[in-house]
Every structure is written in C-alpha cells, then in structure tokens.
Design an enzyme around this catalytic site. Sequence first.
Site, PDB file in Angstrom:
ATOM      1  N   HIS A 275      15.063  23.364  19.247  1.00  0.00           N
ATOM      2  CA  HIS A 275      13.703  23.866  19.487  1.00  0.00           C
ATOM      3  C   HIS A 275      12.908  23.950  18.180  1.00  0.00           C
ATOM      4  O   HIS A 275      11.757  23.506  18.116  1.00  0.00           O
ATOM      5  CB  HIS A 275      13.727  25.245  20.159  1.00  0.00           C
ATOM      6  CG  HIS A 275      12.379  25.888  20.150  1.00  0.00           C
ATOM      7  ND1 HIS A 275      11.399  25.581  21.071  1.00  0.00           N
ATOM      8  CD2 HIS A 275      11.804  26.753  19.268  1.00  0.00           C
ATOM      9  CE1 HIS A 275      10.299  26.239  20.770  1.00  0.00           C
ATOM     10  NE2 HIS A 275      10.511  26.965  19.689  1.00  0.00           N
TER      11      HIS A 275
ATOM     12  N   ASP B 137      10.312  18.987   3.019  1.00  0.00           N
ATOM     13  CA  ASP B 137      11.633  19.186   3.608  1.00  0.00           C
ATOM     14  C   ASP B 137      11.966  20.661   3.518  1.00  0.00           C
ATOM     15  O   ASP B 137      11.476  21.356   2.625  1.00  0.00           O
ATOM     16  CB  ASP B 137      12.707  18.396   2.840  1.00  0.00           C
ATOM     17  CG  ASP B 137      13.049  19.071   1.512  1.00  0.00           C
ATOM     18  OD1 ASP B 137      14.058  19.811   1.463  1.00  0.00           O
ATOM     19  OD2 ASP B 137      12.293  18.905   0.532  1.00  0.00           O
TER      20      ASP B 137
ATOM     21  N   ASP C 275      18.002  13.974  -2.572  1.00  0.00           N
ATOM     22  CA  ASP C 275      17.541  14.687  -3.764  1.00  0.00           C
ATOM     23  C   ASP C 275      18.452  14.328  -4.935  1.00  0.00           C
ATOM     24  O   ASP C 275      19.484  13.686  -4.761  1.00  0.00           O
ATOM     25  CB  ASP C 275      17.477  16.195  -3.503  1.00  0.00           C
ATOM     26  CG  ASP C 275      18.820  16.788  -3.107  1.00  0.00           C
ATOM     27  OD1 ASP C 275      19.849  16.114  -3.263  1.00  0.00           O
ATOM     28  OD2 ASP C 275      18.836  17.940  -2.637  1.00  0.00           O
TER      29      ASP C 275
ATOM     30  N   CYS D  95      11.310  20.499  24.284  1.00  0.00           N
ATOM     31  CA  CYS D  95      12.720  20.448  23.857  1.00  0.00           C
ATOM     32  C   CYS D  95      13.644  20.932  24.984  1.00  0.00           C
ATOM     33  O   CYS D  95      13.201  21.643  25.896  1.00  0.00           O
ATOM     34  CB  CYS D  95      12.932  21.295  22.602  1.00  0.00           C
ATOM     35  SG  CYS D  95      13.148  23.062  22.943  1.00  0.00           S
TER      36      CYS D  95
ATOM     37  N   CYS E  71      13.659  24.714  25.900  1.00  0.00           N
ATOM     38  CA  CYS E  71      12.514  25.200  26.679  1.00  0.00           C
ATOM     39  C   CYS E  71      12.469  24.589  28.078  1.00  0.00           C
ATOM     40  O   CYS E  71      12.012  25.237  29.023  1.00  0.00           O
ATOM     41  CB  CYS E  71      11.217  24.902  25.940  1.00  0.00           C
ATOM     42  SG  CYS E  71      11.042  25.853  24.417  1.00  0.00           S
TER      43      CYS E  71
ATOM     44  N   CYS F  20       6.563  23.503  25.265  1.00  0.00           N
ATOM     45  CA  CYS F  20       7.476  22.735  24.407  1.00  0.00           C
ATOM     46  C   CYS F  20       8.347  21.820  25.263  1.00  0.00           C
ATOM     47  O   CYS F  20       8.793  22.208  26.345  1.00  0.00           O
ATOM     48  CB  CYS F  20       8.350  23.690  23.594  1.00  0.00           C
ATOM     49  SG  CYS F  20       9.535  22.852  22.525  1.00  0.00           S
TER      50      CYS F  20
END
Length: 375
Positions: free
Chosen positions: A335, A266, A92, A306, A309, A304
Amino acid sequence: MTQTGFELRAQDGKARTGVIRTTRGEIRTPAFMPVGTAATVKAMMPESVASTGADILLGNTYHLMLRPTAERVASLGGLHRFMNWDKPILTDSGGFQVMSLAGLRKLTERGVTFKSHIDGSKHEITPERSMEIQALLGSDIVMCFDECPALPADRERIAESMRMSMRWAARSREAFGDRPGHMLFGIQQGGLEQDFREESAEALKEIGFDGYAVGGLAVGEGQGAMFSCLDFAPDMLPQDKPRYLMGVGKPDDIVGAVARGIDMMDCVLPSRSGRTGQVFTRHGVLNIKNARHQDDPRPLDENCSCPACRGYSRAYLHHVFRSQEIISSMLLTWHNLQYFQDIMACMRDAIAAGTFDAWQADFHAGRAEGDIEPL
C-alpha cells in the site's frame, strides 16, 4: 543498444517532468525509487514492486559488497538476474553507509577503511573500489564515491569534506571509464552553505557526469533547512541532466523537492513504515495498530488500487499486524509503495498539464484533513 540520456518534456515553475533512457527501459520523472538494500525490497516480490508503477530500484553497494559480495553477484549473472528485476537499478556508492553504520572507520585521502557491521571483518572502499563493486553488480546508474558529514557541522568541516568528495568524484569518473549503456552521477555536497554548494556544482560540471545528485541533505537538518537549501542547490546543476535528491523522504518532502526542481528520490520510508504499521494515505498518516481500527470494515483508502485496499479491511489489517503475521508487512508495504508511486504519477500529469500549483494545494489540503472519522 538504446542510447542513454535525459529528455525534459515539460516544466511548470521549477517542477519538471521527463524521461531518463537506459538500456533496460525508461524512467519517468519525477521518479521515486524504492530501496532494495540487500537485493530485495523488504516484504515485496519484484513483480509486485513493478506493479505499483516503479520504473527503477535502488541497490546498496555497502550491504551487497559485504553479503553476498559483489564478486558472487557478478558470477551469478549480475544484480538484475540475481534479484529477478529486469528494469533499471541505481546503486549508491557505499559512502553514506560507511559513515553511518560501520564501526571503527578511518578516513583518509585514499578512501575509507572500516570494520563490517556483520562480522567485524576489515574492508576498504576507495573511489576506484566503489566503481569496481558497482560494475560487478551491473547497475544502470552508478553513483560516485563521496563523504557526507552529518549536520549540523561547522563550515570548516563541511568545506574540507566537500572538497575531498570533489577529488573523489574526479577519481570515480576516471575509474568508471567508458561503459556504454551505464550512467555515472556526480554528487553535490556543501551542507546548507550556498557558496560551498556552488563550488561543488562547478567542480562536478568541470568533471562532467550523466546526472547530478544533491547529497548531504535529509541527515538531521529538518525540512525547513532542507527546503531552503533546495531553493538554490538544484538551480546550480545542469538543466539538461537529471537531478537526484538522495534519501528523501516523506510525501510532503517529495512534493516540496519536486516543486524545487528535483527529478529523482529514494527512501526506505514506505517499506520500513509498512513493517511498523504506519500507513500513508491521501488523508495523512494512520497507525494500523490503534484500537479504533479493530472493528472497521472499511479499506485504508477507498480510492487506492493496491491489494491491501481492494481486498482487506482495516479490521483485518489491524488483526494481522497485532498478531505479527507476515502478510501484514506485505500488504502495508505494498500500500505505501503504491501511494508513493501514485503521488509521482499525479505530479507528472500535473506538470505536463501546467496545473502543478493547484495539484500541490489539493495534495496538502487532503493530507491536512486527517484520517476518516472512526465508526
């Protein structure tokens, strides 16, 4: 050298899917960019962020120029090498943080002078200096320097701010110069005012950029007002360039923005929420610190992929959060980032298949169900 640019591959209603090509790889759109403010996505290793499906990270010009300084990052091989991330990075411009964080700031036509929130030292950012800092960092996508008033604001203030941002956009474009392999994005301003958004878009198209951001939203106006603005603002920008909505947002904000023609977003939300125990799932938001989870052997979300999980129960995640163990921030952030990237992948597939409306209805229905029943 890879040719930079944007290829629009499919459209379903206003929702678009495509690819942004950079010298460091392709960015599949719609894209969600995790925020690596100080050259790190908090509580995550770069390879872990990549494993969630992220094609690009956001770095923060304001924070990096103050510490460790852009000059130091450049001397150490640039931001990619410094933080061990070999995919694209967008930086940015520094404008938003100067407005929101810096004390004792002074705004003039030339730029902004301010005192550092770290040590009180005095600094100046101009469009030219912002381009210099971002070149030192070596980011793939550079944002032009702009000013963003908090909403609500009166029309006169919004108009004055937008027109100065357009003058700064022209100076940014000139200072950016010819940098093959790097892209410069302009930022549309104008608050919630349709005529000012149109004026801003025309000014930016006249200057000419590699991509266009919708700036000045998600600054306190509420989702309804933001969506009303997005009903017209993205349509004013070129069809053949990527459109980036800055600082958004919650999962339903993201889906609503994509439905209105946005390609990139974002937000710090997945990582910040992970550190405070707030967990995003297909069934809405849950708070891991609640006592209902303390004896629950089930995962956060059985679908999920990840590590949180796959390997850990709600009971364990509740325990490490309450115990303030570092692994809590790591697992919950992972997660949340996985969930956000899964949403993006599902939207890309649905747009390509022409089933975006049906997917969107399923998404909202799933989140409206709420969390699974306690044991």
